[in-house]
Write an enzyme that holds these catalytic residues in place. Structure first.
Site, mmCIF file in Angstrom:
data_model
loop_
_atom_site.group_PDB
_atom_site.id
_atom_site.type_symbol
_atom_site.label_atom_id
_atom_site.label_comp_id
_atom_site.label_asym_id
_atom_site.label_seq_id
_atom_site.Cartn_x
_atom_site.Cartn_y
_atom_site.Cartn_z
ATOM 1 C CE LYS A 72 -4.555 0.653 0.429
ATOM 2 N NZ LYS A 72 -5.600 -0.549 -0.111
ATOM 3 N N GLY A 176 -20.909 5.627 3.632
ATOM 4 C CA GLY A 176 -20.061 6.175 2.628
ATOM 5 C C GLY A 176 -20.526 6.127 1.009
ATOM 6 N N GLY A 178 -18.943 7.060 -1.477
ATOM 7 C CA GLY A 178 -17.602 7.257 -2.459
ATOM 8 C C GLY A 178 -17.905 6.316 -3.684
ATOM 9 C CB VAL A 180 -16.735 1.075 -3.629
ATOM 10 C CG1 VAL A 180 -17.467 -0.438 -3.332
ATOM 11 C CG2 VAL A 180 -15.176 0.858 -4.115
ATOM 12 N N GLY A 181 -19.067 2.960 -2.682
ATOM 13 C CA GLY A 181 -20.558 2.921 -2.149
ATOM 14 C C GLY A 181 -21.652 3.249 -2.915
HETATM 15 N N1 PHE Z 1 -7.927 0.166 -3.373
HETATM 16 C C1 PHE Z 1 -7.626 -1.454 -4.057
HETATM 17 C C2 PHE Z 1 -7.958 -2.436 -2.511
HETATM 18 O O1 PHE Z 1 -7.916 -1.971 -1.751
HETATM 19 C C3 PHE Z 1 -6.306 -1.314 -4.273
HETATM 20 C C4 PHE Z 1 -6.224 -1.897 -5.796
HETATM 21 C C5 PHE Z 1 -7.283 -1.917 -6.712
HETATM 22 C C6 PHE Z 1 -5.083 -2.378 -6.079
HETATM 23 C C7 PHE Z 1 -7.142 -2.435 -7.972
HETATM 24 C C8 PHE Z 1 -4.777 -2.926 -7.500
HETATM 25 C C9 PHE Z 1 -5.639 -2.807 -8.201
HETATM 26 O O2 PHE Z 1 -8.177 -3.625 -3.204
#
Ligand code: PHE
Length: 344
Positions: A72, A176, A178, A180-181
């Protein structure tokens, strides 16, 4: 003991901002994980977040059966900062340099505070980046796929609790709206679910109302009378205090690191609330990105693998019930076993 393979902390030469990359494990394969550009009280708080989030990525890949490890990036912004224009490009190039220096041990992706267009900017410096827009040669926005995966996890939870995978008529509290939400709220609304929604940004309210969702406050939603609470914002929502207030039957959502501490999973279990581990319910985005960009498989296969989260969750819930453990223990054991057997 540091249980990460390596952690890079740099002052970005262009911006002076702290750029932190935590590579938790490459036992299963090269690490990947998103770039979080977010506000923190100080860079040490960003470091703590990167350490936790990268470890969760290792578990996410392992539980999904993918041969990648966890990493990360955190760009720790001072409170009140908004990064845009040339300074944003500079920050992304600072990230690109740090990713390039890892020489393939870690690939970046989008996360809270970044989007596919940002991945294209990182891609100007290094090829080790997922989810660039299609025009720039990537698999694009991962959020709809993360939402699909969470929907699959919700179906498995519904089958476990109610004996049917249908979500129509069930009541969800989404924390949330955002990237995804919002997608997930749309999918649930289309399925005939009843939604209550919150976001720290009141400007999101019209989006919720357009979906026919009720709007509530970020604190009130924790005590809302819903079937399932769906964390889809920042981590740490499940604490000793908040769990005591929950009135739902289950917590299943795409937010990373929902538990303030690991012991909260036991508290949930003792209260009879089903918790599907976040790193299982949120894997759709990485499954899609890795399947298309690394394995070079088509959209049908990517979709099928994301949908298979339903079987993964069903398997974990069955195992947990059979062995008298929590779903968190069952998932940790599965992820750990996969990492252990891959290690040389
Ligand atoms: N934000 C994504 C997760 O937490 C990270 C990610 C997405 C990494 C797509 C690589 C490709 O899973």
């Amino acid at each position: 003991m540091l249980d990460h393979e390596q952690v890079v902390i740099r002052t970005g030469p262009r911006t002076g901002l702290p750029v932190i990359i935590a590579v938790h494990s490459t036992a299963l394969g090269p690490a990947a994980g998103g770039v979080r550009m977010w506000r923190y009280p100080g860079w040490r708080d960003g470091l703590a977040d990167a350490l936790r989030l990268s470890a969760a990525m290792t578990a996410k890949f392992a539980a999904a059966g993918l041969s990648n490890g966890g990493g990360k990036t955190v760009v720790a912004l001072p409170e009140g900062t908004v990064l845009d224009g040339p300074r944003r490009r500079d920050a992304l190039h600072d990230v690109g340099d740090a990713v390039a220096a890892l020489d393939g041990a870690y690939s970046a992706g989008p996360d809270v505070g970044t989007a596919p267009a940002d991945m294209a900017v990182i891609g100007e410096i290094t090829p080790h980046v997922f989810c660039r827009p299609a025009e720039a040669g990537g698999s694009g926005d991962s959020s709809p796929h993360t939402a699909d995966g969470t929907l699959a996890a919700l179906r498995a939870a519904a089958r476990h609790l109610y004996g049917t995978r249908s979500l129509a008529g069930r009541r969800f509290g989404i924390i949330g709206l955002g990237h995804v939400g919002e997608h997930l709220a749309g999918l649930l609304a289309a399925e005939g679910a009843e939604l209550t929604v919150t976001d720290i940004d009141p400007a999101k309210r019209p989006k919720a109302e357009a979906l026919g969702a009720a709007w509530t406050g970020p604190d009130e939603i924790l005590g809302a009378d819903v079937d399932v609470l769906v964390p889809a914002a920042l981590g740490g929502v499940l604490t000793e205090q908040t769990v005591a207030r929950l009135r739902c039957r289950a917590v299943v959502g795409p937010a990373n690191n929902q538990l303030a501490s690991p012991g909260v999973a036991d508290l949930l279990h003792r209260r009879g609330i089903l918790w599907v581990p976040d790193y299982v319910a949120s894997a759709g985005g990485v499954i899609h990105a890795v399947t298309t960009e690394l394995h070079r498989l088509g959209p049908g296969e990517a979709r099928a693998r994301v949908a298979a989260i339903e079987d993964t969750v069903t398997g974990l819930l069955d195992t947990a019930t059979r062995s008298g453990r929590t779903p968190a223990e069952a998932a940790d054991e599965l992820a750990r076993r996969r990492v252990r057997t891959a290690a040389p």
